[in-house]
Design a protein around this motif. Structure first.
Motif, PDB file in Angstrom:
ATOM      1  N   PRO A   1      60.376  32.362 -29.215  1.00 51.86           N
ATOM      2  CA  PRO A   1      59.863  31.773 -30.465  1.00 51.86           C
ATOM      3  C   PRO A   1      60.935  31.721 -31.567  1.00 51.86           C
ATOM      4  CG  PRO A   1      58.290  33.352 -29.580  1.00 51.86           C
ATOM      5  CD  PRO A   1      59.549  33.519 -28.786  1.00 51.86           C
ATOM      6  N   VAL A   2      61.844  32.685 -31.567  1.00 52.80           N
ATOM      7  CA  VAL A   2      62.940  32.670 -32.550  1.00 52.80           C
ATOM      8  C   VAL A   2      63.881  31.508 -32.242  1.00 52.80           C
ATOM      9  CG1 VAL A   2      64.895  33.939 -33.496  1.00 52.80           C
ATOM     10  CG2 VAL A   2      62.790  35.167 -32.886  1.00 52.80           C
ATOM     11  N   GLN A   3      64.177  31.325 -30.963  1.00 45.73           N
ATOM     12  CA  GLN A   3      65.041  30.197 -30.579  1.00 45.73           C
ATOM     13  C   GLN A   3      64.394  28.882 -31.001  1.00 45.73           C
ATOM     14  OE1 GLN A   3      66.411  30.231 -26.478  1.00 45.73           O
ATOM     15  NE2 GLN A   3      66.360  32.465 -26.419  1.00 45.73           N
ATOM     16  N   ALA A   4      63.055  28.787 -30.801  1.00 44.07           N
ATOM     17  CA  ALA A   4      62.344  27.547 -31.158  1.00 44.07           C
ATOM     18  C   ALA A   4      62.392  27.312 -32.665  1.00 44.07           C
ATOM     19  CB  ALA A   4      60.899  27.626 -30.664  1.00 44.07           C
ATOM     20  N   LEU A   5      62.223  28.385 -33.443  1.00 44.58           N
ATOM     21  CA  LEU A   5      62.290  28.253 -34.908  1.00 44.58           C
ATOM     22  C   LEU A   5      63.679  27.784 -35.330  1.00 44.58           C
ATOM     23  CD1 LEU A   5      61.204  28.704 -37.804  1.00 44.58           C
ATOM     24  CD2 LEU A   5      62.026  31.069 -37.624  1.00 44.58           C
ATOM     25  N   ARG A   6      64.702  28.413 -34.779  1.00 46.36           N
ATOM     26  CA  ARG A   6      66.068  28.055 -35.174  1.00 46.36           C
ATOM     27  C   ARG A   6      66.413  26.633 -34.749  1.00 46.36           C
ATOM     28  NH1 ARG A   6      68.807  33.997 -33.902  1.00 46.36           N
ATOM     29  NH2 ARG A   6      68.380  34.886 -35.959  1.00 46.36           N
ATOM     30  N   LEU A   7      65.900  26.212 -33.596  1.00 45.02           N
ATOM     31  CA  LEU A   7      66.157  24.841 -33.152  1.00 45.02           C
ATOM     32  C   LEU A   7      65.465  23.847 -34.083  1.00 45.02           C
ATOM     33  CD1 LEU A   7      67.417  22.989 -31.015  1.00 45.02           C
ATOM     34  CD2 LEU A   7      65.287  23.172 -29.712  1.00 45.02           C
ATOM     35  N   ALA A   8      64.210  24.146 -34.428  1.00 38.62           N
ATOM     36  CA  ALA A   8      63.471  23.253 -35.345  1.00 38.62           C
ATOM     37  C   ALA A   8      64.201  23.166 -36.690  1.00 38.62           C
ATOM     38  CB  ALA A   8      62.048  23.768 -35.537  1.00 38.62           C
ATOM     39  N   ALA A   9      64.749  24.290 -37.147  1.00 36.09           N
ATOM     40  CA  ALA A   9      65.483  24.295 -38.421  1.00 36.09           C
ATOM     41  C   ALA A   9      66.792  23.522 -38.298  1.00 36.09           C
ATOM     42  CB  ALA A   9      65.753  25.745 -38.843  1.00 36.09           C
ATOM     43  N   GLU A  10      67.437  23.686 -37.167  1.00 35.79           N
ATOM     44  CA  GLU A  10      68.697  22.982 -36.891  1.00 35.79           C
ATOM     45  C   GLU A  10      68.488  21.467 -36.936  1.00 35.79           C
ATOM     46  OE1 GLU A  10      71.436  25.081 -35.666  1.00 35.79           O
ATOM     47  OE2 GLU A  10      72.537  23.285 -36.291  1.00 35.79           O
ATOM     48  N   GLU A  11      67.377  21.022 -36.353  1.00 29.59           N
ATOM     49  CA  GLU A  11      67.128  19.581 -36.237  1.00 29.59           C
ATOM     50  C   GLU A  11      66.622  18.975 -37.548  1.00 29.59           C
ATOM     51  OE1 GLU A  11      64.436  19.459 -32.914  1.00 29.59           O
ATOM     52  OE2 GLU A  11      66.095  19.392 -31.455  1.00 29.59           O
ATOM     53  N   ALA A  12      66.220  19.818 -38.500  1.00 30.77           N
ATOM     54  CA  ALA A  12      65.651  19.313 -39.756  1.00 30.77           C
ATOM     55  C   ALA A  12      66.747  18.997 -40.768  1.00 30.77           C
ATOM     56  CB  ALA A  12      64.702  20.357 -40.335  1.00 30.77           C
ATOM     57  N   ASP A  13      66.431  18.037 -41.653  1.00 35.92           N
ATOM     58  CA  ASP A  13      67.341  17.702 -42.750  1.00 35.92           C
ATOM     59  C   ASP A  13      66.999  18.501 -44.009  1.00 35.92           C
ATOM     60  OD1 ASP A  13      68.689  15.413 -41.429  1.00 35.92           O
ATOM     61  OD2 ASP A  13      66.652  14.608 -41.416  1.00 35.92           O
ATOM     62  N   ALA A  14      65.770  18.989 -44.065  1.00 39.01           N
ATOM     63  CA  ALA A  14      65.284  19.698 -45.254  1.00 39.01           C
ATOM     64  C   ALA A  14      64.083  20.532 -44.825  1.00 39.01           C
ATOM     65  CB  ALA A  14      64.878  18.696 -46.338  1.00 39.01           C
ATOM     66  N   ALA A  15      63.611  21.380 -45.724  1.00 36.46           N
ATOM     67  CA  ALA A  15      62.440  22.202 -45.389  1.00 36.46           C
ATOM     68  C   ALA A  15      61.484  22.271 -46.571  1.00 36.46           C
ATOM     69  CB  ALA A  15      62.880  23.615 -44.983  1.00 36.46           C
ATOM     70  N   LEU A  16      60.203  22.257 -46.226  1.00 35.40           N
ATOM     71  CA  LEU A  16      59.137  22.422 -47.222  1.00 35.40           C
ATOM     72  C   LEU A  16      58.342  23.664 -46.834  1.00 35.40           C
ATOM     73  CD1 LEU A  16      57.505  21.305 -49.646  1.00 35.40           C
ATOM     74  CD2 LEU A  16      56.091  20.085 -47.977  1.00 35.40           C
ATOM     75  N   VAL A  17      58.241  24.604 -47.762  1.00 40.66           N
ATOM     76  CA  VAL A  17      57.512  25.838 -47.512  1.00 40.66           C
ATOM     77  C   VAL A  17      56.223  25.795 -48.322  1.00 40.66           C
ATOM     78  CG1 VAL A  17      57.609  28.350 -47.665  1.00 40.66           C
ATOM     79  CG2 VAL A  17      59.689  27.038 -47.152  1.00 40.66           C
ATOM     80  N   VAL A  18      55.112  26.029 -47.652  1.00 35.70           N
ATOM     81  CA  VAL A  18      53.807  25.962 -48.295  1.00 35.70           C
ATOM     82  C   VAL A  18      53.123  27.310 -48.063  1.00 35.70           C
ATOM     83  CG1 VAL A  18      51.691  24.601 -48.537  1.00 35.70           C
ATOM     84  CG2 VAL A  18      53.749  23.520 -47.590  1.00 35.70           C
ATOM     85  N   THR A  19      52.964  28.068 -49.130  1.00 31.22           N
ATOM     86  CA  THR A  19      52.559  29.465 -48.894  1.00 31.22           C
ATOM     87  C   THR A  19      51.628  30.009 -49.966  1.00 31.22           C
ATOM     88  OG1 THR A  19      53.412  31.703 -48.438  1.00 31.22           O
ATOM     89  CG2 THR A  19      54.615  30.423 -50.091  1.00 31.22           C
ATOM     90  N   PRO A  20      50.742  30.918 -49.560  1.00 31.84           N
ATOM     91  CA  PRO A  20      49.990  31.673 -50.568  1.00 31.84           C
ATOM     92  C   PRO A  20      50.858  32.808 -51.090  1.00 31.84           C
ATOM     93  CG  PRO A  20      49.298  32.383 -48.383  1.00 31.84           C
ATOM     94  CD  PRO A  20      50.361  31.313 -48.190  1.00 31.84           C
ATOM     95  N   GLU A  21      50.307  33.532 -52.033  1.00 30.85           N
ATOM     96  CA  GLU A  21      50.926  34.771 -52.533  1.00 30.85           C
ATOM     97  C   GLU A  21      50.099  35.908 -51.967  1.00 30.85           C
ATOM     98  OE1 GLU A  21      51.860  35.244 -56.906  1.00 30.85           O
ATOM     99  OE2 GLU A  21      49.919  36.248 -56.822  1.00 30.85           O
TER     100      GLU A  21
END
Ligand SMILES: Cc1cc2nc3c(=O)[nH]c(=O)nc-3n(C[C@H](O)[C@H](O)[C@H](O)COP(=O)(O)O)c2cc1C
Length: 180
Positions: free
Chosen positions: A60-80
């Motif tokens: 799952p870490v490899q998958a996260l890093r690959l998804a981040a690698e392939e992205a041009d930008a990131a949007l984080v949507v989070t509660p507090e």
């Protein structure tokens, strides 16, 4: 500009998460040529541990890093959570911050938005998420802010609220404009 890919991370694992719904609104309001891709596996990441990072790190870490690698930008949507960053999201930040100085989101624009039950819509959590990602490697877009008190939704999906839809659309547009 070539097609723009935005990685979306949601800081809640709850099936009925309002933040996940807000992320759906972002995906629905993306301009032509822009795709938002939710990485839906934050709950599968082990707790960060330097002893197991590196070659052979959990899938799952490899998958996260690959998804981040392939992205041009990131949007984080989070509660507090308790005035701060939900643990599941902080754990993802820690994984994305390594290799040190060369994480998969290094230098990429990143915006933080979200909703929470409190009257300020989770602004402490959002500020801390910006601070932490800012240290972890991405280029945090500090003037893109949206913290929506959940009562605004009146128990309905955020897409039913035209003001919120417009604000989310503007967030996505500003984030895309930061992609070089
Ligand atoms: C462990 C926990 C801590 C929370 N702490 C806060 C908080 O500090 N401020 C706040 O506004 N809401 C807080 N809430 C309420 C959340 O804002 C609310 O549950 C929100 O709907 C969670 O986002 P979600 O709908 O995407 O799961 C907390 C909720 C939980 C479960």
């Amino acid at each position: 500009m070539a097609d723009v890919k935005i990685l979306v991370l949601v800081g809640s694992l709850r099936a009925a998460s309002l933040n996940r719904q807000l992320a759906e609104v972002a995906a629905e309001s993306a301009p032509a040529g822009v795709s938002l891709q939710l990485f839906d596996r934050l709950g599968e990441l082990p707790f960060y541990n330097e002893d197991v990072d590196g070659e052979g790190v959990a899938e799952p870490v490899q998958a996260l890093r690959l998804a981040a690698e392939e992205a041009d930008a990131a949007l984080v949507v989070t509660p507090e959570y308790n005035g701060s960053i939900p643990g599941v999201l902080k754990n993802a930040i820690d994984w994305l911050s390594r290799p040190f100085g060369n994480g998969a989101l290094k230098g990429k624009p990143l915006a933080v938005v979200g909703t929470a039950l409190g009257q300020y819509g989770g602004v402490w959590g959002h500020d801390e998420t910006r601070k932490s990602f800012g240290i972890a490697g991405p280029r945090v877009i500090e003037d893109v802010k949206l913290s929506v008190p959940a009562k605004v939704f009146d128990g309905k999906h955020p897409r039913e609220n035209a003001d919120v839809v417009q604000q989310v659309r503007e967030v996505v547009e500003k984030l895309v404009a930061e992609v070089s």
